[in-house]
Design a protein around this motif. Structure first.
Motif, PDB file in Angstrom:
ATOM      1  N   LEU A  64      54.043  31.022  30.042  1.00 57.55           N
ATOM      2  CA  LEU A  64      55.444  31.476  30.002  1.00 57.55           C
ATOM      3  C   LEU A  64      55.601  32.807  30.725  1.00 57.55           C
ATOM      4  CD1 LEU A  64      56.749  30.711  26.393  1.00 57.55           C
ATOM      5  CD2 LEU A  64      57.756  29.922  28.537  1.00 57.55           C
ATOM      6  N   ARG A  65      54.648  33.704  30.500  1.00 62.09           N
ATOM      7  CA  ARG A  65      54.686  35.021  31.162  1.00 62.09           C
ATOM      8  C   ARG A  65      54.576  34.862  32.677  1.00 62.09           C
ATOM      9  NH1 ARG A  65      49.919  39.496  30.351  1.00 62.09           N
ATOM     10  NH2 ARG A  65      50.557  40.953  32.013  1.00 62.09           N
ATOM     11  N   ALA A  66      53.632  34.030  33.116  1.00 59.48           N
ATOM     12  CA  ALA A  66      53.467  33.788  34.553  1.00 59.48           C
ATOM     13  C   ALA A  66      54.730  33.153  35.130  1.00 59.48           C
ATOM     14  CB  ALA A  66      52.256  32.890  34.802  1.00 59.48           C
ATOM     15  N   PHE A  67      55.319  32.229  34.367  1.00 53.23           N
ATOM     16  CA  PHE A  67      56.528  31.529  34.796  1.00 53.23           C
ATOM     17  C   PHE A  67      57.676  32.510  34.993  1.00 53.23           C
ATOM     18  CE2 PHE A  67      60.114  28.579  34.205  1.00 53.23           C
ATOM     19  CZ  PHE A  67      59.705  27.509  34.998  1.00 53.23           C
ATOM     20  N   ARG A  68      57.826  33.427  34.040  1.00 50.29           N
ATOM     21  CA  ARG A  68      58.894  34.426  34.156  1.00 50.29           C
ATOM     22  C   ARG A  68      58.669  35.334  35.364  1.00 50.29           C
ATOM     23  NH1 ARG A  68      62.510  36.368  30.372  1.00 50.29           N
ATOM     24  NH2 ARG A  68      61.351  35.559  28.581  1.00 50.29           N
ATOM     25  N   ASN A  69      57.418  35.710  35.593  1.00 48.85           N
ATOM     26  CA  ASN A  69      57.103  36.586  36.726  1.00 48.85           C
ATOM     27  C   ASN A  69      57.493  35.958  38.067  1.00 48.85           C
ATOM     28  OD1 ASN A  69      56.003  38.352  34.892  1.00 48.85           O
ATOM     29  ND2 ASN A  69      53.862  37.917  35.394  1.00 48.85           N
ATOM     30  N   LEU A  70      57.491  34.631  38.105  1.00 50.26           N
ATOM     31  CA  LEU A  70      57.716  33.919  39.373  1.00 50.26           C
ATOM     32  C   LEU A  70      59.134  33.380  39.507  1.00 50.26           C
ATOM     33  CD1 LEU A  70      54.347  31.944  39.447  1.00 50.26           C
ATOM     34  CD2 LEU A  70      54.973  33.817  40.971  1.00 50.26           C
TER      35      LEU A  70
END
Length: 373
Positions: A340-346
């Motif tokens: 989820l964190r990686a998804f938000r970053n992208l």
């Protein structure tokens, strides 16, 4: 018309004794292109700037020994295969044993016999050239196998999407999403998987719905909501896909890092949820393979952003809100918090991919876009 002469091979002579340099130049300069270095550091610097085809290396240099030079060159991927012939004023069995252990190809001793120098140099150059030709042939065949593999994956994926009345664009979007998110996850926690696994995992992601081949058209192509009984049948597609790919893996004797193994993980588990509420096995947390955890969020996002017979596409903002805030059917607890964190970053890159009618940008081009975003 004269035929072109083959380009001369390059020999680097490393020696601080001018007389020895002159001897080797006299023996070899008619046949080979000669370069000279008089210290170990100069030799290493020259090799980094332009790799020779063979090195004649003196055992005793003013700044370091020939062994030290050899060790440094053999520890580099660029120069580890370059043949090195050690030259010395005297023979020593112990020195030869050590030299062979660290990668010395051969030895020449004073007084240097012109014929022996020519024969040794020619022999090791010929062996080295054949080695390079073999490496190139292996590389060519590997590329060919990769092309066949890619075509096979695309064929299966297109076949699946054709039954589902979707477009091939979904396949390309899935691969782009996956590669970007996997790279971001790797940067956040590199011990989850190797960087080299990202490409085959992304390629395999396009087979996530291969199990839909086994779902009846009356259910797969239904334009309205599914009944509970129909949905139970639809939920069988991860198991069907996993079984298909398991049989393929067993047939091929697939290695643990092969793309088909990742494809099986993704196909079997992309509907499992982090909180254990998914299907078909109700796996929870890290019981779910990391490849499937990445695919799970991609599958939801792309479904939200895509038109379906029963809905219009949601905006990027609405889709992100559903994933991070929930809407009853989709909840943040369904996804690995790290992903989820990686998804938000992208988020900006994901929006760019999803907004393209025919995704054409590579991951590298998208990364460049993010720098200027």
């Amino acid at each position: 018309m004269k035929s072109e002469q083959p380009e001369k091979k390059t020999i680097l002579i490393v020696d601080d004794v001018i007389e020895n340099i002159d001897i080797f130049i006299g023996i070899l300069s008619d046949t080979y292109r000669i370069r000279v270095a008089t210290t170990g550091k100069e030799a290493i610097s020259q090799v980094k700037q332009e790799k020779p085809d063979l090195i004649l290396l003196d055992f005793m240099l003013p700044d370091m020994s020939g062994y030290e030079v050899c060790r440094e060159l053999k520890n580099s991927d660029d120069t580890e295969e370059v043949p090195i012939i050690l030259t010395s004023s005297f023979a020593n069995i112990r020195n030869e044993e050590l030299g062979l252990q660290i990668g010395i190809s051969d030895f020449l001793y004073e007084p240097f016999s012109p014929e022996l120098v020519r024969v040794r140099v020619h022999s090791h150059l010929e062996k080295y050239m054949k080695h390079l030709e073999l490496e190139e042939e292996v590389s060519r065949r590997t590329r060919k196998i990769q092309q066949v593999q890619d075509a096979m994956i695309a064929s299966f994926a297109f076949m699946t999407e054709a039954r589902d009345q979707d477009t091939g664009d979904h396949i390309f979007r899935t691969q782009l999403y996956f590669e970007l998110i996997a790279q971001e996850v790797f940067s956040l926690k590199p011990d989850l998987f190797s960087f080299s696994a990202i490409k085959p995992m992304a390629l395999s992601s396009s087979l996530h719905d291969i199990g839909k081949i086994g779902i009846p058209d009356s259910i797969l192509l239904k334009r309205g909501p599914l009944t509970p009984q129909e949905f139970d049948i639809m939920k069988e597609h991860p198991t069907i896909g996993g079984d298909i790919l398991k049989k393929t893996c067993n047939y091929l004797g697939t290695r643990s890092n092969d793309f088909l193994v990742y494809a099986r993980e993704i196909s079997s588990c992309h509907h499992e949820k982090w909180d254990g509420s998914g299907y078909p096995k109700g796996l929870k947390g890290e019981e779910i393979p990391i490849s499937a955890r990445i695919m799970a969020i991609i599958d939801v996002y792309d479904a939200l952003r895509s038109e379906r017979p029963y809905k219009q596409p949601f905006s990027h903002e609405r889709s992100m809100s559903i994933i991070f805030d929930g809407d009853g059917r989709v909840m943040p607890s369904h996804f690995d918090p790290l992903i989820l964190r990686a998804f938000r970053n992208l988020a900006p890159l994901l929006e760019k991919i999803s907004s393209q009618e025919h995704p054409s940008l590579s991951v590298e081009e998208l990364t460049e876009f993010s720098v200027n975003f």
